[in-house]
Scaffold this active site. Sequence first.
Site, PDB file in Angstrom:
ATOM      1  N   ASP A  26     130.720 -12.566   8.458  1.00 63.25           N
ATOM      2  CA  ASP A  26     129.724 -11.841   9.253  1.00 63.25           C
ATOM      3  C   ASP A  26     128.504 -11.416   8.430  1.00 63.25           C
ATOM      4  O   ASP A  26     127.870 -10.404   8.707  1.00 63.25           O
ATOM      5  CB  ASP A  26     130.347 -10.611   9.923  1.00 63.25           C
ATOM      6  CG  ASP A  26     131.408 -10.979  10.935  1.00 63.25           C
ATOM      7  OD1 ASP A  26     131.318 -12.076  11.511  1.00 63.25           O
ATOM      8  OD2 ASP A  26     132.344 -10.178  11.139  1.00 63.25           O
ATOM      9  N   GLN A  27     128.162 -12.196   7.416  1.00 63.15           N
ATOM     10  CA  GLN A  27     127.012 -11.878   6.583  1.00 63.15           C
ATOM     11  C   GLN A  27     125.974 -12.995   6.562  1.00 63.15           C
ATOM     12  O   GLN A  27     125.047 -12.973   5.757  1.00 63.15           O
ATOM     13  CB  GLN A  27     127.465 -11.570   5.153  1.00 63.15           C
ATOM     14  CG  GLN A  27     128.332 -10.334   5.031  1.00 63.15           C
ATOM     15  CD  GLN A  27     128.723 -10.026   3.603  1.00 63.15           C
ATOM     16  OE1 GLN A  27     127.907 -10.123   2.699  1.00 63.15           O
ATOM     17  NE2 GLN A  27     129.974  -9.665   3.399  1.00 63.15           N
TER      18      GLN A  27
END
Length: 326
Positions: free
Chosen positions: A227-228
């Site tokens: 999720d980056q």
Amino acid sequence: MTRHLTEITVVGEDDTGLIAEVTSLLFERSINIEDLDQAVREGVFRMTMHVDTDDMVCTQAKLREDLKELGEELGVDVQVRFPADRETQSIAVLVTKESHCLEAIFEAWASGDLGADVEVVIGNHSDLQPLAEAYDVPFHDIGDEKGTPDEDELLDVLAEYDTDLVVLARYMRILSPDVVFRYENRIINVHPSLLPSFPGASAYMQAIEEGVRIAGVTAHYVTTDLDQGPIITQRAFNVPDDATEEELQQIGQPLEAEALLEAIDLHLNDNVAVHRGRTELRDVDESEVQLGAPGELDDINPDRPIDGLGDFVAEQESEPEAEADD
């Protein structure tokens, strides 16, 4: 920069000399390397190159063959995508059990608004197979009884359908570097939070527990860091007092679908590029897209005071200095 260049991706077990071997082959065929990026994660090597093949001294078929043979010698997988290969785009959608994003993708595709073909749906559970069959799209269940996916099978299916873009439509599994590296900047995920806040599982519950007043959703490119990846689009909404996780889901899920569809559209039309870990728009009027909150918010938000420019400071600066007392 990359739209008219050939993309070469090398993925495999990390070893010395891989870069030199591939770049030497390209040099011998008068192929100019415009951009090269490489990384290693969990022992998996990835190199992505964008090269100019306009003046190469061999055919496209010969280059593919030579790179394939070199890859077999080195024990790596080499993929070549010429500019013409990217004109007709195919989408593979990965799902688990939530249907709202897949349904939105199918509706956009059926109405002709998607700009690409949904060639296959791949799930780690079979729950959404009836929805895929309703649109006459092949469904592949790659999960075991616990939903653990077989990533070798996943890669085989993606290769079988010559996938250009992988869309994670609430696919509740983390992709390994072996998958992410092969489709770098070609995997889009939607996450139910305003990243980088609340990554990982149960993002809506995280928002409730932290007591935020504004929550949201994010569509982003997938990287090996959970999720980056580079953010493409976001949507925000107010969190009602005493809201439950289910209530936030009901508010957020339509926005998840909307943000994901816009991100897909930007990608397919080559209107978004990744540079140094961030996305940049190109060849698109920003007024025609909604990357974040609605534009009306700009009109509602106050525009003063601003540090150093307030009315009091301005008045003081405009007054003449008082004459010193005798």
